[in-house]
Design a protein around this motif. Structure first.
Motif, mmCIF file in Angstrom:
data_model
loop_
_atom_site.group_PDB
_atom_site.id
_atom_site.type_symbol
_atom_site.label_atom_id
_atom_site.label_comp_id
_atom_site.label_asym_id
_atom_site.label_seq_id
_atom_site.Cartn_x
_atom_site.Cartn_y
_atom_site.Cartn_z
ATOM 1 N N SER A 17 -5.690 -15.275 75.388
ATOM 2 C CA SER A 17 -4.270 -15.708 75.331
ATOM 3 C C SER A 17 -4.463 -17.092 76.047
ATOM 4 N N ILE A 18 -4.845 -17.207 77.275
ATOM 5 C CA ILE A 18 -5.131 -18.258 77.867
ATOM 6 C C ILE A 18 -5.988 -19.186 77.061
ATOM 7 N N LEU A 19 -6.929 -18.891 76.663
ATOM 8 C CA LEU A 19 -7.828 -19.963 76.117
ATOM 9 C C LEU A 19 -7.223 -20.269 74.594
ATOM 10 N N LYS A 20 -6.295 -19.588 73.902
ATOM 11 C CA LYS A 20 -5.586 -20.164 73.021
ATOM 12 C C LYS A 20 -4.635 -20.955 73.410
ATOM 13 N N PHE A 21 -3.942 -20.921 74.580
ATOM 14 C CA PHE A 21 -3.074 -21.744 75.240
ATOM 15 C C PHE A 21 -3.677 -23.214 75.478
ATOM 16 N N ILE A 22 -4.771 -23.140 75.964
ATOM 17 C CA ILE A 22 -5.429 -24.233 76.456
ATOM 18 C C ILE A 22 -5.926 -25.150 74.948
ATOM 19 N N ARG A 23 -6.368 -24.317 74.119
ATOM 20 C CA ARG A 23 -6.662 -25.061 72.786
ATOM 21 C C ARG A 23 -5.787 -25.622 72.033
ATOM 22 N N THR A 24 -4.642 -24.746 71.974
ATOM 23 C CA THR A 24 -3.521 -25.496 70.975
ATOM 24 C C THR A 24 -2.346 -25.809 71.592
ATOM 25 N N LYS A 25 -2.007 -25.540 72.676
ATOM 26 C CA LYS A 25 -0.651 -25.855 73.410
ATOM 27 C C LYS A 25 -0.873 -27.125 73.962
ATOM 28 N N ILE A 26 -1.735 -27.016 75.084
ATOM 29 C CA ILE A 26 -1.832 -28.249 75.972
ATOM 30 C C ILE A 26 -2.129 -29.692 75.123
ATOM 31 N N PRO A 27 -2.938 -29.418 74.185
ATOM 32 C CA PRO A 27 -3.296 -30.955 73.555
ATOM 33 C C PRO A 27 -1.809 -31.836 73.068
ATOM 34 N N LYS A 28 -0.666 -30.891 72.792
ATOM 35 C CA LYS A 28 0.414 -31.202 71.950
ATOM 36 C C LYS A 28 1.304 -31.726 73.116
ATOM 37 N N ILE A 29 1.121 -31.298 74.475
ATOM 38 C CA ILE A 29 2.263 -31.884 75.405
ATOM 39 C C ILE A 29 2.086 -33.102 75.913
ATOM 40 N N ASN A 30 3.429 -33.622 75.871
ATOM 41 C CA ASN A 30 3.765 -35.049 76.159
ATOM 42 C C ASN A 30 4.575 -35.283 77.421
ATOM 43 N N THR A 31 5.545 -34.021 77.423
ATOM 44 C CA THR A 31 6.512 -34.448 78.643
ATOM 45 C C THR A 31 6.442 -33.357 79.665
ATOM 46 N N LYS A 32 7.212 -33.588 80.653
ATOM 47 C CA LYS A 32 7.160 -32.402 81.702
ATOM 48 C C LYS A 32 8.196 -31.211 81.024
ATOM 49 N N GLN A 33 8.998 -31.575 80.455
ATOM 50 C CA GLN A 33 9.732 -30.343 79.915
ATOM 51 C C GLN A 33 9.124 -29.627 78.724
ATOM 52 N N GLU A 34 8.153 -30.269 77.940
ATOM 53 C CA GLU A 34 7.434 -29.233 77.163
ATOM 54 C C GLU A 34 6.234 -28.687 78.002
ATOM 55 N N ILE A 35 5.729 -29.207 79.159
ATOM 56 C CA ILE A 35 4.803 -28.045 79.789
ATOM 57 C C ILE A 35 5.572 -27.088 80.689
ATOM 58 N N ILE A 36 6.739 -27.268 80.877
ATOM 59 C CA ILE A 36 7.486 -26.062 81.470
ATOM 60 C C ILE A 36 7.738 -25.165 80.381
ATOM 61 N N THR A 37 8.162 -25.552 79.052
ATOM 62 C CA THR A 37 8.481 -24.549 78.090
ATOM 63 C C THR A 37 7.425 -24.067 77.791
ATOM 64 N N ALA A 38 6.058 -24.605 77.818
ATOM 65 C CA ALA A 38 4.727 -23.934 77.190
ATOM 66 C C ALA A 38 4.505 -22.942 78.416
ATOM 67 N N PHE A 39 4.556 -23.317 79.654
ATOM 68 C CA PHE A 39 4.106 -22.454 80.716
ATOM 69 C C PHE A 39 5.086 -21.327 80.771
ATOM 70 N N ASN A 40 6.248 -21.292 80.228
ATOM 71 C CA ASN A 40 7.346 -20.092 80.208
ATOM 72 C C ASN A 40 6.768 -19.361 79.205
ATOM 73 N N GLU A 41 6.546 -19.963 77.804
ATOM 74 C CA GLU A 41 6.047 -19.025 76.944
ATOM 75 C C GLU A 41 4.820 -18.138 77.132
ATOM 76 N N LEU A 42 4.013 -18.943 77.814
ATOM 77 C CA LEU A 42 2.602 -18.364 78.072
ATOM 78 C C LEU A 42 2.876 -17.238 79.177
ATOM 79 N N LYS A 43 3.954 -17.212 80.108
ATOM 80 C CA LYS A 43 4.255 -16.329 80.991
ATOM 81 C C LYS A 43 4.723 -15.224 80.502
#
Length: 76
Positions: free
Chosen positions: A7-33
């Motif tokens: 799950s963490i590796l998938k997050f790193i490969r798919t989500k992180i490259p698409k993040i551009n703003t602080k709000q997007e990272i917070i949303t992505a972290f919440n989904e991962l959590k």
């Protein structure tokens, strides 16, 4: 690999490259959590939290608080 690790590796490969703003990272972290909480209901998968509580770390990043503070709140 554990599901937790996948799950963490998938997050790193798919989500992180698409993040551009602080709000997007917070949303992505919440989904991962949420995803990791579901995975760690399995006691076998939960063992990884004995080494590093990544769920508390994610929560600290989401709230903008210190990791230690969130960890202490979670323990008490």
């Amino acid at each position: 690999l554990f599901e937790f690790e996948k799950s963490i590796l998938k997050f790193i490969r798919t989500k992180i490259p698409k993040i551009n703003t602080k709000q997007e990272i917070i949303t992505a972290f919440n989904e991962l959590k949420i995803e990791l909480k579901e995975i760690t209901k399995d006691t076998y998968e939960n063992k990884v939290l004995d080494y590093f509580d990544i769920i508390s770390w994610l929560e600290s990043k989401i709230k903008g608080e210190a990791y230690l503070k969130v960890l202490k709140e979670r323990i008490t």
